[in-house]
Write a protein that holds these residues in place. Structure first.
Motif, PDB file in Angstrom:
ATOM      1  N   THR A  37       1.962   5.625  27.086  1.00 54.39           N
ATOM      2  CA  THR A  37       0.549   5.322  27.269  1.00 54.39           C
ATOM      3  C   THR A  37       0.305   3.855  26.912  1.00 54.39           C
ATOM      4  O   THR A  37       0.664   3.412  25.824  1.00 54.39           O
ATOM      5  N   PRO A  38      -0.314   3.083  27.814  1.00 52.68           N
ATOM      6  CA  PRO A  38      -0.568   1.664  27.505  1.00 52.68           C
ATOM      7  C   PRO A  38      -1.510   1.500  26.313  1.00 52.68           C
ATOM      8  O   PRO A  38      -2.482   2.250  26.155  1.00 52.68           O
ATOM      9  N   THR A  39      -1.205   0.525  25.459  1.00 60.38           N
ATOM     10  CA  THR A  39      -2.024   0.284  24.275  1.00 60.38           C
ATOM     11  C   THR A  39      -1.847  -1.155  23.774  1.00 60.38           C
ATOM     12  O   THR A  39      -0.819  -1.779  24.021  1.00 60.38           O
ATOM     13  N   PHE A  40      -2.857  -1.649  23.092  1.00 65.15           N
ATOM     14  CA  PHE A  40      -2.778  -2.927  22.382  1.00 65.15           C
ATOM     15  C   PHE A  40      -2.739  -2.706  20.871  1.00 65.15           C
ATOM     16  O   PHE A  40      -2.827  -3.645  20.099  1.00 65.15           O
ATOM     17  N   ARG A  41      -2.621  -1.439  20.455  1.00 61.49           N
ATOM     18  CA  ARG A  41      -2.708  -1.065  19.046  1.00 61.49           C
ATOM     19  C   ARG A  41      -1.723  -1.836  18.170  1.00 61.49           C
ATOM     20  O   ARG A  41      -2.064  -2.280  17.070  1.00 61.49           O
ATOM     21  N   HIS A  42      -0.502  -2.039  18.642  1.00 62.85           N
ATOM     22  CA  HIS A  42       0.513  -2.731  17.835  1.00 62.85           C
ATOM     23  C   HIS A  42       0.099  -4.179  17.570  1.00 62.85           C
ATOM     24  O   HIS A  42       0.279  -4.692  16.465  1.00 62.85           O
ATOM     25  N   TYR A  43      -0.448  -4.840  18.590  1.00 62.57           N
ATOM     26  CA  TYR A  43      -0.836  -6.242  18.432  1.00 62.57           C
ATOM     27  C   TYR A  43      -2.112  -6.388  17.613  1.00 62.57           C
ATOM     28  O   TYR A  43      -2.261  -7.358  16.868  1.00 62.57           O
ATOM     29  N   VAL A  44      -3.020  -5.432  17.734  1.00 65.16           N
ATOM     30  CA  VAL A  44      -4.237  -5.458  16.910  1.00 65.16           C
ATOM     31  C   VAL A  44      -3.874  -5.291  15.435  1.00 65.16           C
ATOM     32  O   VAL A  44      -4.420  -5.975  14.572  1.00 65.16           O
ATOM     33  N   LYS A  45      -2.912  -4.411  15.169  1.00 66.34           N
ATOM     34  CA  LYS A  45      -2.473  -4.206  13.786  1.00 66.34           C
ATOM     35  C   LYS A  45      -1.706  -5.421  13.263  1.00 66.34           C
ATOM     36  O   LYS A  45      -1.884  -5.840  12.120  1.00 66.34           O
ATOM     37  N   ALA A  46      -0.861  -6.013  14.098  1.00 69.35           N
ATOM     38  CA  ALA A  46      -0.024  -7.129  13.655  1.00 69.35           C
ATOM     39  C   ALA A  46      -0.814  -8.422  13.515  1.00 69.35           C
ATOM     40  O   ALA A  46      -0.578  -9.199  12.590  1.00 69.35           O
ATOM     41  N   PHE A  47      -1.758  -8.676  14.426  1.00 68.87           N
ATOM     42  CA  PHE A  47      -2.475  -9.949  14.430  1.00 68.87           C
ATOM     43  C   PHE A  47      -3.980  -9.742  14.252  1.00 68.87           C
ATOM     44  O   PHE A  47      -4.784 -10.411  14.894  1.00 68.87           O
ATOM     45  N   GLY A  48      -4.337  -8.858  13.343  1.00 67.36           N
ATOM     46  CA  GLY A  48      -5.743  -8.574  13.082  1.00 67.36           C
ATOM     47  C   GLY A  48      -6.460  -9.760  12.443  1.00 67.36           C
ATOM     48  O   GLY A  48      -5.923 -10.450  11.587  1.00 67.36           O
ATOM     49  N   GLY A  60      -3.808  -9.130   9.718  1.00 66.41           N
ATOM     50  CA  GLY A  60      -2.673  -8.472  10.353  1.00 66.41           C
ATOM     51  C   GLY A  60      -1.386  -8.623   9.566  1.00 66.41           C
ATOM     52  O   GLY A  60      -1.209  -9.550   8.773  1.00 66.41           O
ATOM     53  N   ALA A  61      -0.476  -7.701   9.808  1.00 66.42           N
ATOM     54  CA  ALA A  61       0.793  -7.683   9.081  1.00 66.42           C
ATOM     55  C   ALA A  61       1.739  -8.796   9.514  1.00 66.42           C
ATOM     56  O   ALA A  61       2.647  -9.157   8.765  1.00 66.42           O
ATOM     57  N   ALA A  62       1.559  -9.370  10.693  1.00 67.38           N
ATOM     58  CA  ALA A  62       2.491 -10.377  11.207  1.00 67.38           C
ATOM     59  C   ALA A  62       2.084 -11.814  10.885  1.00 67.38           C
ATOM     60  O   ALA A  62       2.837 -12.741  11.161  1.00 67.38           O
ATOM     61  N   TRP A  63       0.913 -12.025  10.304  1.00 70.31           N
ATOM     62  CA  TRP A  63       0.447 -13.388  10.066  1.00 70.31           C
ATOM     63  C   TRP A  63       1.305 -14.144   9.065  1.00 70.31           C
ATOM     64  O   TRP A  63       1.527 -15.352   9.211  1.00 70.31           O
ATOM     65  N   ASP A  64       1.802 -13.463   8.027  1.00 73.11           N
ATOM     66  CA  ASP A  64       2.662 -14.142   7.049  1.00 73.11           C
ATOM     67  C   ASP A  64       3.911 -14.711   7.724  1.00 73.11           C
ATOM     68  O   ASP A  64       4.281 -15.864   7.503  1.00 73.11           O
ATOM     69  N   SER A  65       4.543 -13.921   8.568  1.00 69.16           N
ATOM     70  CA  SER A  65       5.727 -14.393   9.289  1.00 69.16           C
ATOM     71  C   SER A  65       5.368 -15.526  10.233  1.00 69.16           C
ATOM     72  O   SER A  65       6.118 -16.500  10.362  1.00 69.16           O
ATOM     73  N   PHE A  66       4.240 -15.412  10.903  1.00 71.40           N
ATOM     74  CA  PHE A  66       3.813 -16.454  11.837  1.00 71.40           C
ATOM     75  C   PHE A  66       3.606 -17.784  11.129  1.00 71.40           C
ATOM     76  O   PHE A  66       4.121 -18.824  11.554  1.00 71.40           O
ATOM     77  N   TRP A  67       2.850 -17.769  10.015  1.00 69.76           N
ATOM     78  CA  TRP A  67       2.568 -19.020   9.310  1.00 69.76           C
ATOM     79  C   TRP A  67       3.820 -19.593   8.649  1.00 69.76           C
ATOM     80  O   TRP A  67       3.991 -20.815   8.572  1.00 69.76           O
ATOM     81  N   THR A  68       4.720 -18.740   8.171  1.00 70.86           N
ATOM     82  CA  THR A  68       5.988 -19.222   7.623  1.00 70.86           C
ATOM     83  C   THR A  68       6.807 -19.920   8.704  1.00 70.86           C
ATOM     84  O   THR A  68       7.385 -20.983   8.472  1.00 70.86           O
ATOM     85  N   THR A  69       6.836 -19.344   9.892  1.00 65.35           N
ATOM     86  CA  THR A  69       7.554 -19.955  11.007  1.00 65.35           C
ATOM     87  C   THR A  69       6.949 -21.298  11.375  1.00 65.35           C
ATOM     88  O   THR A  69       7.676 -22.274  11.635  1.00 65.35           O
ATOM     89  N   VAL A  70       5.632 -21.386  11.407  1.00 66.98           N
ATOM     90  CA  VAL A  70       4.969 -22.653  11.736  1.00 66.98           C
ATOM     91  C   VAL A  70       5.294 -23.715  10.681  1.00 66.98           C
ATOM     92  O   VAL A  70       5.602 -24.869  11.017  1.00 66.98           O
ATOM     93  N   LYS A  71       5.239 -23.345   9.411  1.00 65.35           N
ATOM     94  CA  LYS A  71       5.546 -24.301   8.342  1.00 65.35           C
ATOM     95  C   LYS A  71       6.996 -24.784   8.413  1.00 65.35           C
ATOM     96  O   LYS A  71       7.261 -25.987   8.303  1.00 65.35           O
ATOM     97  N   LEU A  72       7.935 -23.858   8.578  1.00 67.60           N
ATOM     98  CA  LEU A  72       9.335 -24.240   8.649  1.00 67.60           C
ATOM     99  C   LEU A  72       9.622 -25.121   9.862  1.00 67.60           C
ATOM    100  O   LEU A  72      10.388 -26.085   9.772  1.00 67.60           O
ATOM    101  N   SER A  73       9.019 -24.815  10.993  1.00 68.60           N
ATOM    102  CA  SER A  73       9.250 -25.645  12.176  1.00 68.60           C
ATOM    103  C   SER A  73       8.612 -27.016  12.018  1.00 68.60           C
ATOM    104  O   SER A  73       9.154 -28.012  12.505  1.00 68.60           O
ATOM    105  N   ALA A  74       7.478 -27.104  11.322  1.00 66.61           N
ATOM    106  CA  ALA A  74       6.848 -28.404  11.075  1.00 66.61           C
ATOM    107  C   ALA A  74       7.712 -29.265  10.158  1.00 66.61           C
ATOM    108  O   ALA A  74       7.726 -30.491  10.269  1.00 66.61           O
ATOM    109  N   ILE A  75       8.441 -28.644   9.256  1.00 65.46           N
ATOM    110  CA  ILE A  75       9.354 -29.384   8.384  1.00 65.46           C
ATOM    111  C   ILE A  75      10.640 -29.744   9.136  1.00 65.46           C
ATOM    112  O   ILE A  75      11.135 -30.868   9.050  1.00 65.46           O
TER     113      ILE A  75
END
Length: 115
Positions: A37-48, A60-75
């Protein structure tokens, strides 16, 4: 030789495309293998994102990983760019003992995947 190369590369490329397509489709269905069944539930939970008294809250649960990745790539981006320019300068403008070994080491990074 060309046919042999195509015989190895094309199935490998097709497998890679199929794996990435499965990962993409799997993010937009309820449960892979059971309920498609099509859903956006996973992305709403991860990037709330919510609006609170202090503005936007990244809940969302994925924001910590996202911001860590952005910081590391900026360095890493300016550091690796600087090292790459320095290595290119040394390899093209200077002659020194061990130059071929150094060049091999710099080219090895293109041959070995990160993971």
């Amino acid at each position: 030789m060309r046919r042999l190369c195509y015989g190895v590369v094309l199935p490998w490329a097709a497998l890679t495309v199929v794996i990435y397509a499965m990962a993409l489709v799997g993010g937009f269905v309820e449960t892979w293998g059971r309920d498609y069944t099509p859903t956006f539930r996973h992305y709403v939970k991860a990037f709330g994102v919510e609006w609170g008294p202090r503005g936007f809250l990244f809940t969302g649960a994925a924001w910590d990983s996202f911001w860590t990745t952005v910081k590391l790539s900026a360095i890493a981006a300016p550091l690796t760019a600087g090292l790459g320019i320095l290595a290119a300068y040394l390899l093209t403008r200077q002659r020194f003992a061990g130059q071929s070994v150094f060049e091999f080491g710099t080219m090895l990074s293109f041959a070995i995947p990160a993971r």
